[in-house]
Scaffold this motif. Structure first.
Motif, PDB file in Angstrom:
ATOM      1  N   VAL A 256       0.840  -1.206   0.000  1.00 16.87           N
ATOM      2  CA  VAL A 256       0.000   0.000   0.000  1.00 16.87           C
ATOM      3  C   VAL A 256       0.867   1.245   0.000  1.00 16.87           C
ATOM      4  N   ILE A 257       1.885   1.257   0.862  1.00 21.13           N
ATOM      5  CA  ILE A 257       2.783   2.409   0.941  1.00 21.13           C
ATOM      6  C   ILE A 257       3.539   2.592  -0.378  1.00 21.13           C
ATOM      7  N   LEU A 258       3.998   1.489  -0.947  1.00 16.49           N
ATOM      8  CA  LEU A 258       4.748   1.550  -2.200  1.00 16.49           C
ATOM      9  C   LEU A 258       3.895   2.136  -3.321  1.00 16.49           C
ATOM     10  N   LEU A 259       2.662   1.660  -3.420  1.00 15.09           N
ATOM     11  CA  LEU A 259       1.798   2.110  -4.514  1.00 15.09           C
ATOM     12  C   LEU A 259       1.288   3.528  -4.313  1.00 15.09           C
ATOM     13  N   THR A 260       1.024   3.913  -3.057  1.00 13.97           N
ATOM     14  CA  THR A 260       0.524   5.271  -2.806  1.00 13.97           C
ATOM     15  C   THR A 260       1.639   6.296  -2.736  1.00 13.97           C
ATOM     16  N   GLY A 261       2.881   5.813  -2.571  1.00 13.27           N
ATOM     17  CA  GLY A 261       4.005   6.737  -2.470  1.00 13.27           C
ATOM     18  C   GLY A 261       4.890   6.695  -3.691  1.00 13.27           C
ATOM     19  N   ALA A 262       5.815   5.755  -3.694  1.00 17.83           N
ATOM     20  CA  ALA A 262       6.831   5.710  -4.746  1.00 17.83           C
ATOM     21  C   ALA A 262       6.249   5.469  -6.129  1.00 17.83           C
ATOM     22  N   LEU A 263       5.195   4.632  -6.235  1.00 16.59           N
ATOM     23  CA  LEU A 263       4.634   4.282  -7.547  1.00 16.59           C
ATOM     24  C   LEU A 263       3.311   4.986  -7.815  1.00 16.59           C
ATOM     25  N   ASP A 264       3.076   6.105  -7.136  1.00 16.96           N
ATOM     26  CA  ASP A 264       1.802   6.807  -7.273  1.00 16.96           C
ATOM     27  C   ASP A 264       1.520   7.196  -8.724  1.00 16.96           C
ATOM     28  N   ASN A 265       2.537   7.656  -9.432  1.00 16.96           N
ATOM     29  CA  ASN A 265       2.343   8.107 -10.814  1.00 16.96           C
ATOM     30  C   ASN A 265       1.969   6.976 -11.761  1.00 16.96           C
ATOM     31  N   MET A 266       2.259   5.741 -11.371  1.00 11.63           N
ATOM     32  CA  MET A 266       1.889   4.598 -12.203  1.00 11.63           C
ATOM     33  C   MET A 266       0.374   4.551 -12.414  1.00 11.63           C
ATOM     34  N   VAL A 267      -0.387   4.950 -11.401  1.00  4.63           N
ATOM     35  CA  VAL A 267      -1.845   5.002 -11.503  1.00  4.63           C
ATOM     36  C   VAL A 267      -2.304   6.411 -11.874  1.00  4.63           C
ATOM     37  N   ARG A 268      -1.670   7.419 -11.293  1.00  3.19           N
ATOM     38  CA  ARG A 268      -2.117   8.800 -11.483  1.00  3.19           C
ATOM     39  C   ARG A 268      -2.094   9.226 -12.955  1.00  3.19           C
ATOM     40  N   MET A 269      -1.016   8.940 -13.647  1.00  5.51           N
ATOM     41  CA  MET A 269      -0.877   9.435 -15.016  1.00  5.51           C
ATOM     42  C   MET A 269      -1.941   8.870 -15.966  1.00  5.51           C
ATOM     43  N   PRO A 270      -2.227   7.557 -15.941  1.00  7.04           N
ATOM     44  CA  PRO A 270      -3.321   7.054 -16.796  1.00  7.04           C
ATOM     45  C   PRO A 270      -4.685   7.633 -16.426  1.00  7.04           C
ATOM     46  N   VAL A 271      -4.943   7.808 -15.111  1.00  8.21           N
ATOM     47  CA  VAL A 271      -6.224   8.375 -14.684  1.00  8.21           C
ATOM     48  C   VAL A 271      -6.342   9.826 -15.146  1.00  8.21           C
ATOM     49  N   GLU A 272      -5.263  10.596 -15.029  1.00  2.23           N
ATOM     50  CA  GLU A 272      -5.280  11.975 -15.500  1.00  2.23           C
ATOM     51  C   GLU A 272      -5.560  12.040 -17.002  1.00  2.23           C
ATOM     52  N   ARG A 273      -4.911  11.150 -17.771  1.00  4.71           N
ATOM     53  CA  ARG A 273      -5.149  11.134 -19.221  1.00  4.71           C
ATOM     54  C   ARG A 273      -6.603  10.780 -19.539  1.00  4.71           C
ATOM     55  N   LEU A 274      -7.169   9.869 -18.729  1.00  2.00           N
ATOM     56  CA  LEU A 274      -8.564   9.472 -18.940  1.00  2.00           C
ATOM     57  C   LEU A 274      -9.509  10.647 -18.694  1.00  2.00           C
ATOM     58  N   PHE A 275      -9.307  11.363 -17.606  1.00  2.00           N
ATOM     59  CA  PHE A 275     -10.151  12.526 -17.315  1.00  2.00           C
ATOM     60  C   PHE A 275      -9.973  13.606 -18.375  1.00  2.00           C
ATOM     61  N   LEU A 276      -8.741  13.800 -18.823  1.00  2.00           N
ATOM     62  CA  LEU A 276      -8.467  14.796 -19.854  1.00  2.00           C
ATOM     63  C   LEU A 276      -9.169  14.430 -21.162  1.00  2.00           C
ATOM     64  N   HIS A 277      -9.190  13.136 -21.476  1.00  2.00           N
ATOM     65  CA  HIS A 277      -9.870  12.657 -22.684  1.00  2.00           C
ATOM     66  C   HIS A 277     -11.362  12.942 -22.601  1.00  2.00           C
ATOM     67  N   PHE A 278     -11.968  12.626 -21.453  1.00  2.00           N
ATOM     68  CA  PHE A 278     -13.402  12.875 -21.299  1.00  2.00           C
ATOM     69  C   PHE A 278     -13.717  14.368 -21.327  1.00  2.00           C
ATOM     70  N   ARG A 279     -12.823  15.176 -20.772  1.00  2.00           N
ATOM     71  CA  ARG A 279     -13.047  16.622 -20.743  1.00  2.00           C
ATOM     72  C   ARG A 279     -13.004  17.198 -22.157  1.00  2.00           C
ATOM     73  N   LYS A 280     -12.051  16.718 -22.959  1.00  2.00           N
ATOM     74  CA  LYS A 280     -11.947  17.190 -24.350  1.00  2.00           C
ATOM     75  C   LYS A 280     -13.162  16.726 -25.146  1.00  2.00           C
ATOM     76  N   GLY A 281     -13.627  15.496 -24.862  1.00  2.00           N
ATOM     77  CA  GLY A 281     -14.818  14.986 -25.553  1.00  2.00           C
ATOM     78  C   GLY A 281     -16.051  15.786 -25.242  1.00  2.00           C
ATOM     79  N   ALA A 282     -16.148  16.250 -23.950  1.00  2.00           N
ATOM     80  CA  ALA A 282     -17.311  17.038 -23.543  1.00  2.00           C
ATOM     81  C   ALA A 282     -17.322  18.417 -24.208  1.00  2.00           C
ATOM     82  N   ASN A 283     -16.112  18.931 -24.523  1.00  2.00           N
ATOM     83  CA  ASN A 283     -16.024  20.243 -25.152  1.00  2.00           C
ATOM     84  C   ASN A 283     -16.200  20.146 -26.667  1.00  2.00           C
TER      85      ASN A 283
END
Length: 364
Positions: free
Chosen positions: A337-364
């Motif tokens: 849990v510590i490893l994934l929420t700390g050192a490897l946080d971007n492993m999940v964050r970056m794909p999720v950010e791209r997903l939200f950005l994709h939906f936001r562009k689609g909505a516009n």
């Protein structure tokens, strides 16, 4: 503009990290020849399946709320307080000095004084590293972790030389007077007709911890002090330009952090053990780092993360008891849990950010 909403940062990303951690933990459990689905059922039943289990889960949760908030305050000021263990110990030392010296007629009178005393000792122990960092440029990580060792030695000396309960026995203080024993959940809920385990250690300190979460939110986002702490943490140069004193804000943030850590002693010594025991902190000061990381230094996230780690602690003991799974495996789960929420946080964050950005562009 933010690439994703705040709720996704506080709730969604930690949840995904947690699911990945549990999946990997399940593989480890399966690899040692145990059923991972039975393991999770055992953990849930042990932590939430009875009032006794809930009481232990909430007891650990209370400890982790205090230490998680302590780390979060310092982190908001871009300070890494790794000295929570020592600050918890000094909180217990001050609390014991108070309760073995003053004869309180009732816990309701003793509790407010105990809260102030434990917080003051924890804050005082954080002051020296804070001063050294602010005035002498000492590294806050080095000084706070060194103070952990000093605190442990000081606590051991006081217990052995002054408060030892039984010569040659376990280093623990004399028992506190019965008049200052805090009501547990059984005592609180019985007048309402709600049955709860008499032996579960969860006590009124839980509500103090929840109140600290609310106070943290109010101070950090609705006061001038909180704004100054957050400004300093985001950009020291901009904060100085805005009139914030780096020395003052470093010392104040660290003392608030130490005070919150010291409050854990109210739960662990006054509420549960009803005496001071060497090593009573049980690593909660370090777990607070993981709690703050997973909770994104936000009080609501910290509360949820503290419940999670309370569940892992209590549920993990059930795994060892009923399934023969080593207790160390729970540490593996916590580490994931510590490893994934700390050192490897971007492993999940970056794909999720791209997903939200994709939906936001689609909505516009």
């Amino acid at each position: 503009m933010d690439t994703m909403p705040k709720w996704a940062d506080i709730v969604l990303i930690p949840l995904i990290n947690l699911l990945i951690a549990f999946f990997l933990s399940g593989l480890v459990i399966w690899a040692i020849g145990k059923d991972p689905f039975e393991a999770i059922r055992t953990m849930v039943a042990g932590a939430f399946g009875s009032t006794d289990g809930v009481g232990y889960t909430l007891y650990y949760t209370t400890n982790f709320i205090f230490t998680g908030l302590a780390v979060a305050v310092a982190s908001r000021a871009a300070l890494f307080n790794i000295g929570g263990e020592g600050q918890v110990m000094l909180g217990g030392l001050g609390l014991t000095l108070l309760l073995l010296t003053v004869d309180f007629p009732h816990w309701a009178i003793a509790l407010p004084v105990a809260v102030i005393t434990s917080a003051a000792f924890g804050a005082g122990w954080a002051f020296v590293p804070a001063y050294l960092a602010a005035k002498r440029g000492s590294h806050i990580v080095v000084t706070t972790i060194m103070f952990n060792f000093i605190a442990f030695s000081l606590l051991g000396y006081m217990l052995v030389s002054s408060w030892i309960k039984k010569p040659g026995g376990v280093p623990e203080s004399l028992d506190f007077a019965e008049t200052v024993h805090l009501p547990n959940f059984h005592d609180i809920l019985a007048p309402l007709g709600i049955e709860f385990s008499k032996h579960a250690p969860a006590n009124i300190s839980f509500f103090i911890a929840v109140a600290c979460c609310v106070l943290f939110f109010v101070v950090m986002w609705h006061t001038q002090l909180g704004t100054a702490i957050r400004q300093f943490g985001k950009s020291e140069g901009a904060a100085i330009y805005a009139g914030v004193s780096p020395v003052k804000i470093t010392i104040i943030a660290m003392m608030i952090s130490g005070g919150l850590a010291g409050l854990m002693a109210v739960n662990a010594t006054m509420g549960e053990a009803e005496r001071l025991i060497l090593g009573f902190s049980e690593g909660a000061g370090f777990i607070g780092i993981a709690v703050a990381l997973m909770g994104r230094n936000h009080p609501f996230g910290i509360f949820l993360a503290a419940v999670l780690f309370g569940f892992l602690y209590q549920g993990g003991s059930e795994l060892s008891l009923w399934m023969g799974i080593p207790r160390e495996l729970v540490i593996v789960i916590q580490a994931l849990v510590i490893l994934l929420t700390g050192a490897l946080d971007n492993m999940v964050r970056m794909p999720v950010e791209r997903l939200f950005l994709h939906f936001r562009k689609g909505a516009n």
